[in-house]
Motif scaffolding. Structure first.
Motif, short mmCIF file in Angstrom:
data_model
loop_
_atom_site.label_atom_id
_atom_site.label_comp_id
_atom_site.label_asym_id
_atom_site.label_seq_id
_atom_site.Cartn_x
_atom_site.Cartn_y
_atom_site.Cartn_z
N VAL A 7 0.86 -1.18 0.00
CA VAL A 7 0.00 0.00 0.00
C VAL A 7 0.90 1.23 0.00
O VAL A 7 1.65 1.46 0.96
N GLY A 10 5.01 5.38 -2.85
CA GLY A 10 6.07 6.35 -2.58
C GLY A 10 7.41 5.65 -2.81
O GLY A 10 7.45 4.49 -3.27
N ARG A 32 -3.02 5.76 -3.80
CA ARG A 32 -4.15 6.68 -3.73
C ARG A 32 -4.13 7.72 -4.86
O ARG A 32 -5.14 8.04 -5.45
N GLU A 33 -2.95 8.28 -5.13
CA GLU A 33 -2.86 9.36 -6.13
C GLU A 33 -3.10 8.81 -7.53
O GLU A 33 -2.46 7.84 -7.94
N ARG A 41 5.92 16.45 -5.02
CA ARG A 41 6.96 15.43 -5.12
C ARG A 41 8.05 15.83 -6.12
O ARG A 41 9.07 15.19 -6.22
N MET A 47 12.27 18.06 -3.27
CA MET A 47 13.72 17.83 -3.21
C MET A 47 14.10 17.07 -1.94
O MET A 47 13.64 17.41 -0.84
N GLY A 49 17.54 14.76 -0.02
CA GLY A 49 18.95 14.39 -0.06
C GLY A 49 19.12 12.90 0.19
O GLY A 49 18.53 12.36 1.11
N THR A 150 -7.59 4.01 -3.03
CA THR A 150 -7.37 4.40 -1.63
C THR A 150 -7.76 3.26 -0.72
O THR A 150 -8.94 2.90 -0.63
N VAL A 151 -6.80 2.69 -0.05
CA VAL A 151 -7.08 1.56 0.85
C VAL A 151 -7.80 2.07 2.10
O VAL A 151 -7.37 3.06 2.71
N THR A 184 -2.81 4.44 6.90
CA THR A 184 -4.09 3.77 7.15
C THR A 184 -3.85 2.32 7.56
O THR A 184 -4.54 1.78 8.43
N ASN A 314 15.99 8.15 3.58
CA ASN A 314 17.14 7.23 3.63
C ASN A 314 16.85 6.03 4.53
O ASN A 314 17.15 4.89 4.18
C1 FAD Z 1 10.15 19.15 3.89
C2 FAD Z 1 10.69 17.76 3.95
C3 FAD Z 1 12.00 17.50 3.56
C4 FAD Z 1 12.52 16.21 3.65
N1 FAD Z 1 13.82 15.99 3.27
C5 FAD Z 1 14.33 14.75 3.37
C6 FAD Z 1 15.67 14.48 2.95
O1 FAD Z 1 16.38 15.36 2.47
N2 FAD Z 1 16.15 13.20 3.09
C7 FAD Z 1 15.39 12.20 3.63
O2 FAD Z 1 15.89 11.07 3.77
N3 FAD Z 1 14.10 12.42 3.99
C8 FAD Z 1 13.55 13.65 3.86
N4 FAD Z 1 12.24 13.87 4.18
C9 FAD Z 1 11.40 12.71 4.59
C10 FAD Z 1 10.93 11.91 3.36
O3 FAD Z 1 10.23 12.73 2.44
C11 FAD Z 1 10.01 10.77 3.80
O4 FAD Z 1 10.64 10.06 4.84
C12 FAD Z 1 9.73 9.82 2.63
O5 FAD Z 1 9.02 10.47 1.61
C13 FAD Z 1 8.93 8.62 3.13
O6 FAD Z 1 8.66 7.77 2.04
P1 FAD Z 1 7.46 6.73 2.13
O7 FAD Z 1 7.45 6.01 0.82
O8 FAD Z 1 7.58 5.96 3.40
O9 FAD Z 1 6.15 7.61 2.31
P2 FAD Z 1 5.52 8.70 1.35
O10 FAD Z 1 6.56 9.38 0.53
O11 FAD Z 1 4.65 9.55 2.22
O12 FAD Z 1 4.61 7.86 0.35
C14 FAD Z 1 3.43 7.23 0.83
C15 FAD Z 1 2.53 6.94 -0.36
O13 FAD Z 1 1.38 6.24 0.11
C16 FAD Z 1 0.22 6.79 -0.51
N5 FAD Z 1 -0.92 6.52 0.37
C17 FAD Z 1 -1.18 7.07 1.57
N6 FAD Z 1 -2.32 6.56 2.10
C18 FAD Z 1 -2.78 5.67 1.19
C19 FAD Z 1 -3.93 4.80 1.16
N7 FAD Z 1 -4.82 4.76 2.17
N8 FAD Z 1 -4.12 4.02 0.07
C20 FAD Z 1 -3.22 4.02 -0.96
N9 FAD Z 1 -2.13 4.83 -0.98
C21 FAD Z 1 -1.91 5.63 0.08
C22 FAD Z 1 0.55 8.26 -0.67
O14 FAD Z 1 -0.24 8.86 -1.68
C23 FAD Z 1 2.04 8.20 -1.05
O15 FAD Z 1 2.23 8.09 -2.44
C24 FAD Z 1 11.70 15.15 4.11
C25 FAD Z 1 10.37 15.41 4.48
C26 FAD Z 1 9.87 16.69 4.40
C27 FAD Z 1 8.45 16.94 4.82
#
Ligand code: FAD
Length: 507
Positions: A7, A10, A32-33, A41, A47, A49, A150-151, A184, A314
């Motif tokens: 689910v 990202g 979801r998107e 994004r 952006m 790192g 959307t789950v 969720t 990371n």
């Molecule tokens: C301003 C800012 C700067 C940052 N800079 C850094 C950095 O430089 N380096 C770093 O390591 N980290 C950074 N981070 C943190 C980083 O962005 C997140 O840790 C990372 O995006 C997490 O990835 P993820 O795939 O776990 O979650 P997400 O990127 O949040 O992806 C989750 C996905 O799940 C989907 N989703 C949510 N709910 C549902 C549902 N019910 N059903 C289906 N789909 C769903 C969403 O649409 C999304 O596409 C930063 C965060 C912020 C806010």
């Protein structure tokens, strides 16, 4: 029924999908998107790192070049792969609580496991770039990515899990929630989520400034918080120590952002227009386990914290790498007992450490006298060579070492990119997702033993450019060193380690 439903598409969900697809699992990703590449994004708001361990992960799966290209990094300084001695740093070295590290102050000789690699130490990219590269790879590996789903429901029993989205149901043997900080899946599966409440509200925005000369570029700690003016035109970040009081159910208005930015920056800068803005906090929470029966969590779904120091993505990619091969081995039925439980055992402490790293930075940025006193002390320490090196090891992830029950200092760490005399490097041997045995002995002492695991282990022998004094290493598919033998190593010890991580050679 799929082997695994993921689910969230990202970066963490997509990296995991690639790992599982590579290992031959049937996988569907529900996102979801409806469309990829939203402004949140893409550059500049998206952006992010990436540090060496993440870049090495892309390198090990043959995706480093596509990632750098998609990130617009065409002029990354090349590595001198044949250089003797510690390779120079390539890329930035980060900051602690807004106090930027001086790369010249990092004691490279104190990092003995850093060998030359095409993967830089750090690069800026965007969520959109990462997701583009990973989506293409996942699709090529047979993973199905369903968007606009959307789950909202989840039920599990001993046989499997059913995920619900509207009228549709998606049955699977396993579900992994990679659905971000407001997960969720985490809520529906009943994970306990514990931690500390926020001390600040942060804002990130793209705005037009009426008087840009009033706001200095770069990162600035101030008596009331921190502000950042990034290199992209109008891209600004602000952290305001309001106790997390801002109501984040509403998008911040121009007036509110201007008031906060003026207070924190100590200027009378004017925002004539705000194009995009969102808020975040330093709320630091983590689930108490990363697995509940057939439901697992990875990335932000398992822990949230402030973005200070760029750790979330990371760490999430590290979760996906750690989980992928273990879940695949479980799906295929050849995982040794307890393998999947090592996911929580190894990654939960890493996540907890990241939460503490965030809390420590927040404490040192706090405008009260205690925070200011702490900040002064840390500034002094970071100014020393040992202090800079310590912080660099933390932010880059190079100090991460899982406790795999061995005193050998390389075991449990991310493997260096060992290079054999014929030019073959470890990363190239890992493209198919198997573990690797690197045998540095002239006579190939492990050739026969490694052959027993040939479906799960790639074997390569030869003198290394730099073997760090070792006779052989066993590297897991996630790049973690599972076993390292000195030049007089015991073959039985290798076989024990291979059996521990890769199961019975005969199955
Ligand atoms: C301003 C800012 C700067 C940052 N800079 C850094 C950095 O430089 N380096 C770093 O390591 N980290 C950074 N981070 C943190 C980083 O962005 C997140 O840790 C990372 O995006 C997490 O990835 P993820 O795939 O776990 O979650 P997400 O990127 O949040 O992806 C989750 C996905 O799940 C989907 N989703 C949510 N709910 C549902 C549902 N019910 N059903 C289906 N789909 C769903 C969403 O649409 C999304 O596409 C930063 C965060 C912020 C806010």
């Amino acid at each position: 029924m799929h082997d695994v439903v993921i689910v969230g598409a990202g970066p963490v969900g997509l990296f995991l999908a690639c790992e599982l697809g590579l290992a031959g699992c049937s996988v569907v990703v529900l996102e979801r998107e409806p469309e990829p590449g939203s402004p949140w994004r893409s550059d500049p708001l998206g952006m992010r790192g990436l540090f060496a361990a993440s870049l090495q992960a892309f390198h090990r799966r043959g995706m480093l070049h596509p990632l750098l290209t998609a990130s617009g990094v065409h002029d990354a300084p090349g590595a001198d792969l044949d250089a003797d001695g510690p390779p120079p740093l390539r890329g930035g070295v980060g900051h602690f609580a807004g106090m930027v590290l001086d790369p010249a102050n990092v004691d490279l000789a104190a990092l003995p496991f850093r060998l030359p690699s095409p993967a830089p130490d750090f690069t800026m990219t965007s969520l959109a770039a990462i997701e583009t590269v990973l989506s293409e790879r996942a699709t090529g590996l047979g993973v199905e990515i369903r968007r606009g789903v959307t789950v909202s429901a989840l039920a599990q029993d001993d046989e499997g899990v059913v995920v619900g989205a509207g009228e549709h149901e998606y049955p699977a043997r396993w579900v992994v929630g990679c659905d971000g900080g407001r997960s969720t899946v985490r809520r529906l599966a009943g994970f306990e989520f514990v931690g500390t409440e926020p001390r600040f509200t942060g804002y990130t925005m793209v705005a037009t400034l009426a008087d840009p000369e009033k706001l200095r570029p770069g990162i600035h700690l101030t008596p009331t918080g921190m502000y950042l003016r990034m290199r992209a035109e109008g891209h600004i970040g602000v952290m305001d120590f309001d106790g997390g009081a801002f109501d984040r159910s509403q998008p911040p208005t121009r007036d509110h952002l201007q008031t906060v930015l003026r207070r924190v920056s100590g200027t009378d800068v004017t925002l004539s227009e705000v194009h995009f803005a969102s808020s975040f906090t330093d709320r630091a929470m983590q689930t108490t386990t990363y697995r509940r029966r057939r439901v697992l969590l990875a990335g932000d779904a398992a822990r949230i914290h402030s973005p200070l120091g760029g750790q979330g993505l990371n760490t999430g990619l590290g979760d996906a790498l750690n989980l992928g091969w273990k879940l695949a081995a479980t799906v295929h039925g050849h995982a040794p007992d307890g393998l999947l439980d090592t996911y929580t055992r190894e990654r939960h402490p890493v996540g907890a450490r990241v939460l503490d790293w965030s809390r420590a930075q927040v404490a040192a940025m706090s405008p009260d006298p205690h925070g200011q006193a702490l900040q002064g002390l840390i500034r002094d320490l970071i100014g020393t060579r040992d202090g800079t090196t310590y912080v660099f090891e933390k932010v880059s992830g190079s100090s991460i070492r899982h406790d795999l029950g061995s005193d050998q200092p390389l075991v449990g760490r991310n493997a260096p990119d060992f290079r054999l005399a014929d030019g073959t490097c470890l990363a190239e041997l890992m493209h198919d997702g198997r573990g690797v045995v690197l045998d540095f002995s002239a006579e190939g002492r492990l050739r026969d033993a490694a052959a027993d695991w040939h479906n799960r282990l790639c074997y390569a022998a030869g003198a290394a450019k730099n073997d760090l004094g070792l006779g052989a290493v066993l590297v897991r598919p996630d790049g973690i060193v599972a076993w390292a033998g000195d030049r007089a190593f015991d073959r039985k010890a290798f076989e024990r380690a291979a059996g521990q991580w890769f199961g019975n050679a005969q199955t």
